[in-house]
Scaffold this motif. Structure first.
Motif, mmCIF file in Angstrom:
data_model
loop_
_atom_site.group_PDB
_atom_site.id
_atom_site.type_symbol
_atom_site.label_atom_id
_atom_site.label_comp_id
_atom_site.label_asym_id
_atom_site.label_seq_id
_atom_site.Cartn_x
_atom_site.Cartn_y
_atom_site.Cartn_z
ATOM 1 N N TYR A 24 70.855 -6.106 60.100
ATOM 2 C CA TYR A 24 71.472 -6.142 61.428
ATOM 3 C C TYR A 24 71.034 -4.934 62.255
ATOM 4 O O TYR A 24 70.787 -5.049 63.460
ATOM 5 N N TYR A 25 70.928 -3.786 61.614
ATOM 6 C CA TYR A 25 70.468 -2.553 62.272
ATOM 7 C C TYR A 25 69.122 -2.802 62.964
ATOM 8 O O TYR A 25 68.916 -2.398 64.115
ATOM 9 N N ALA A 26 68.204 -3.479 62.253
ATOM 10 C CA ALA A 26 66.879 -3.747 62.811
ATOM 11 C C ALA A 26 66.937 -4.716 63.985
ATOM 12 O O ALA A 26 66.033 -4.732 64.826
ATOM 13 N N ALA A 27 67.984 -5.545 64.056
ATOM 14 C CA ALA A 27 68.110 -6.520 65.143
ATOM 15 C C ALA A 27 68.665 -5.907 66.417
ATOM 16 O O ALA A 27 68.570 -6.517 67.494
ATOM 17 N N LEU A 28 69.249 -4.717 66.345
ATOM 18 C CA LEU A 28 69.944 -4.145 67.497
ATOM 19 C C LEU A 28 69.075 -3.968 68.743
ATOM 20 O O LEU A 28 69.569 -4.148 69.862
#
Length: 335
Positions: free
Chosen positions: A146-150
């Motif tokens: 999810y961090y990478a999707a931010l």
């Protein structure tokens, strides 16, 4: 009756188990042995997986445990998830016909550094090129995933996606119980009181627990701040997210972690809309090999998920997790 003695093989088993455990928890000290390992040296080439009109959307897959280390195998090693994403972004940046990028994420997260580097690279790509980025979540896009999707301009989750798990975990295998049973000890000479904090050979002291918790809290605070910066959650929703629980797609939508529930085709449609591309524009991906009847769901030539290796062989089924701080949802890690 005569006393039955244990066989030499039986007596050696505990020591063999200890030796294996030492190899597993000391990756930085033990030599890295590879058998028949070779690098993926073929250059990435562009392949069309959908559409036939003018303009392009670049589809990039990000999957598995996120690490800066390459995945080791018996016959070859694959580039890491970080390396492969950067390679793909460079090609998308250099091609003026590519108007947008869709990052297909299927990952429970990974190391804190790998997750943060992915975030940084996607953010820098957008700043340099002005090309919109859409995230398309598949089975799991949790924690570091999810961090990478931010940085994405729009986040689409599959109806059955599991996401969230916003937080940090510090994993450290412990051997002191096994060593007590075997009768083996480790002597440590150190320059300072905390030089061996986190050692697998002894219990963690309360003082060390407090130090580790401080590191975890600091890393978690960065994650929370980035979520708030990009998603603008209400205070109540942010507090729910800070519990580090996972959410279904519908729960994530209601709390504000994602923008849409849909399929990868919906992510393509949003990317076309954001970039002003033709409705029939091509969707391209970058691979080292050509596959017949290719389509957007093919992940065969993307970076393989990181797997622990023992003598060059996938040993995820026997190895405990490596020590380290991770943005990862443990429930989503498969070995």
């Amino acid at each position: 009756m005569p006393t039955r003695l244990s066989s030499p093989t039986t007596r050696r088993l505990p020591l063999a188990a200890l030796f294996l455990a030492l190899l597993l928890v000391l990756p930085g000290c033990a030599p890295k042995i590879k058998i028949f390992a070779s690098q993926a040296t073929e250059p990435l080439k562009e392949y069309v997986v959908d559409g036939e009109g003018p303009g392009k959307i670049a589809l990039i897959h990000l999957r598995g445990f996120l690490s800066t280390e390459p995945a080791q195998g018996m016959l070859r090693s694959q580039p890491s998830a970080v390396q492969e994403l950067v390679n793909n972004l460079k090609l998308a940046e250099a091609d003026d016909q590519v108007g947008a990028v869709v990052v297909a994420i299927d990952s429970p997260g990974g190391t804190t550094t790998a997750s943060d580097v992915l975030y940084h690279e996607l953010t820098a790509f957008k700043q340099r090129t002005g090309k919109p980025v859409v995230a398309a979540m598949f089975d799991v896009a949790a924690s570091g995933g999810y961090y990478a999707a931010l940085p994405a301009d729009w986040i689409v989750a599959h109806p059955t996606t599991i996401t969230g798990s916003v937080g940090v975990v510090f994993m450290r295998p412990k051997l002191n119980g096994l060593m007590d049973k075997v009768g083996v000890d480790v002597e440590v000479s150190k320059s300072g009181r905390d030089k061996d904090m986190g050692s697998p050979f002894r219990p963690t002291t309360p003082e060390e627990e407090a130090l580790f918790q401080g590191i975890i809290d600091d890393m978690a605070a960065r994650f929370y701040a980035l979520v708030q910066e990009h998603r603008h959650l209400t205070p109540a929703h942010l507090e729910t997210v800070k519990t580090a629980r996972v959410f279904t797609a519908s729960q994530a939508l209601s709390i504000g972690l994602i923008d849409q529930i849909g399929y990868v085709q919906d992510a393509f449609a949003k990317a076309r809309d954001l970039a002003g591309l033709d409705p029939e524009c091509k969707v391209v991906t970058y691979r080292r090999d050509m596959y017949p009847d290719d389509n957007p769901y093919n992940t065969l030539d993307s970076a393989e998920p990181y797997k622990p290796s023992l003598l060059g062989v996938d040993a995820g089924f026997v190895l405990p997790p490596r020590a380290g701080f991770c943005y990862v949802w443990e429930g989503g890690v498969t070995r």
